[in-house]
Scaffold this motif. Structure first.
Motif, PDB file in Angstrom:
ATOM      1  N   LEU A   7      23.982  21.900 -19.557  1.00  0.00           N
ATOM      2  CA  LEU A   7      23.486  22.978 -19.381  1.00  0.00           C
ATOM      3  C   LEU A   7      22.502  23.770 -20.746  1.00  0.00           C
ATOM      4  O   LEU A   7      23.700  24.165 -20.800  1.00  0.00           O
ATOM      5  CB  LEU A   7      23.570  23.487 -18.068  1.00  0.00           C
ATOM      6  N   ASN A   8      22.357  24.560 -21.062  1.00  0.00           N
ATOM      7  CA  ASN A   8      21.495  25.715 -21.492  1.00  0.00           C
ATOM      8  C   ASN A   8      22.601  26.994 -20.918  1.00  0.00           C
ATOM      9  O   ASN A   8      22.933  26.703 -20.112  1.00  0.00           O
ATOM     10  CB  ASN A   8      19.841  25.772 -22.140  1.00  0.00           C
ATOM     11  N   TYR A  11      20.912  28.470 -18.341  1.00  0.00           N
ATOM     12  CA  TYR A  11      20.985  27.080 -16.519  1.00  0.00           C
ATOM     13  C   TYR A  11      20.412  26.407 -16.661  1.00  0.00           C
ATOM     14  O   TYR A  11      20.113  25.476 -16.040  1.00  0.00           O
ATOM     15  CB  TYR A  11      20.753  28.107 -15.739  1.00  0.00           C
ATOM     16  N   ALA A  31      31.620  26.179 -24.649  1.00  0.00           N
ATOM     17  CA  ALA A  31      30.508  25.891 -22.982  1.00  0.00           C
ATOM     18  C   ALA A  31      32.328  25.754 -22.086  1.00  0.00           C
ATOM     19  O   ALA A  31      33.253  25.768 -22.149  1.00  0.00           O
ATOM     20  CB  ALA A  31      30.224  23.853 -22.987  1.00  0.00           C
ATOM     21  N   LEU A  34      31.527  24.681 -14.712  1.00  0.00           N
ATOM     22  CA  LEU A  34      30.487  24.519 -13.949  1.00  0.00           C
ATOM     23  C   LEU A  34      30.947  23.758 -12.091  1.00  0.00           C
ATOM     24  O   LEU A  34      31.442  24.294 -11.712  1.00  0.00           O
ATOM     25  CB  LEU A  34      29.226  24.931 -14.015  1.00  0.00           C
ATOM     26  N   ARG A  53      27.919  24.611 -19.002  1.00  0.00           N
ATOM     27  CA  ARG A  53      26.835  25.334 -19.101  1.00  0.00           C
ATOM     28  C   ARG A  53      27.741  25.700 -20.934  1.00  0.00           C
ATOM     29  O   ARG A  53      28.361  26.380 -21.063  1.00  0.00           O
ATOM     30  CB  ARG A  53      26.545  26.043 -18.355  1.00  0.00           C
ATOM     31  N   TYR A  57      22.916  29.957 -26.263  1.00  0.00           N
ATOM     32  CA  TYR A  57      21.537  29.799 -25.863  1.00  0.00           C
ATOM     33  C   TYR A  57      21.340  28.606 -26.990  1.00  0.00           C
ATOM     34  O   TYR A  57      21.020  28.997 -28.120  1.00  0.00           O
ATOM     35  CB  TYR A  57      20.012  30.535 -25.607  1.00  0.00           C
ATOM     36  N   TYR A 162      21.795  21.696  -9.732  1.00  0.00           N
ATOM     37  CA  TYR A 162      20.605  22.957 -11.287  1.00  0.00           C
ATOM     38  C   TYR A 162      19.669  21.571 -12.109  1.00  0.00           C
ATOM     39  O   TYR A 162      18.970  22.137 -12.837  1.00  0.00           O
ATOM     40  CB  TYR A 162      21.643  21.718 -12.663  1.00  0.00           C
TER      41      TYR A 162
END
Length: 166
Positions: A7-8, A11, A31, A34, A53, A57, A162
């Motif tokens: 995920l970025n 999210y 990262a 999660l 995650r 970004y 997600y």
């Protein structure tokens, strides 16, 4: 097995990678984990990640999912869009026939069993009195398309929260 959803920082799903690459990204601090697989552990006793995650970004350009038979069948859940059959012998039907100007686009192709495809022939669904169960549309993105395939096949149920539309 061994796949990890990346995920970025916002999210949104970015990629699907291997658990080895995901662990390296976590060890480097790039990262955070999660979701984890409670049945699989590394030597240090930590569980293998299934969703990570990124901490920063990342901007990613938009890529369209290619129009292929396999992708059309998956979009339509391997089901005839006219009669609902899940027959082994499915084909691709053009909603507006090619002979009448219909093109090879996501919005003009659908999954049909052979008998429905022959019965519809060179007509539109309305002319053949064969309504479609779903209007054909272009899938949102190739990544969410692949992630939904994993979720619906019974793998990685933890990805569902997600991925939009799963």
């Amino acid at each position: 097995m061994g796949q990890v959803l990346v995920l970025n920082a916002s999210y949104e799903p970015l990629n699907i990678t291997t658990w080895r690459r995901a662990v390296v990204m976590m060890l480097k601090g790039k990262a955070e984990g999660l979701e984890h697989d409670p049945c699989r552990q590394l030597r240090q006793g930590t569980h293998l990640p299934t969703v990570i995650r990124l901490r920063q970004y990342v901007r990613v350009p938009f890529r369209q999912l290619p129009l292929t038979r396999r992708n059309v069948f998956q979009r339509d859940n391997h089901t005839c869009q006219y009669c609902g059959s899940r027959d082994d012998h499915l084909s691709i039907d053009h909603v507006m026939p090619r002979s009448r100007g219909g093109g090879d686009t996501w919005e003009n192709v659908t999954t049909a069993c052979l008998s429905c495809n022959v019965r519809k022939g060179n007509r539109t669904p309305k002319e053949a009195a064969m309504p479609l169960s779903h209007v054909p549309r272009r899938p949102a993105s190739s990544l969410s398309f692949e992630a939904r395939r994993q979720i619906h096949s019974g793998h990685h149920q933890e990805w569902a929260k997600y991925v939009i539309g799963s």
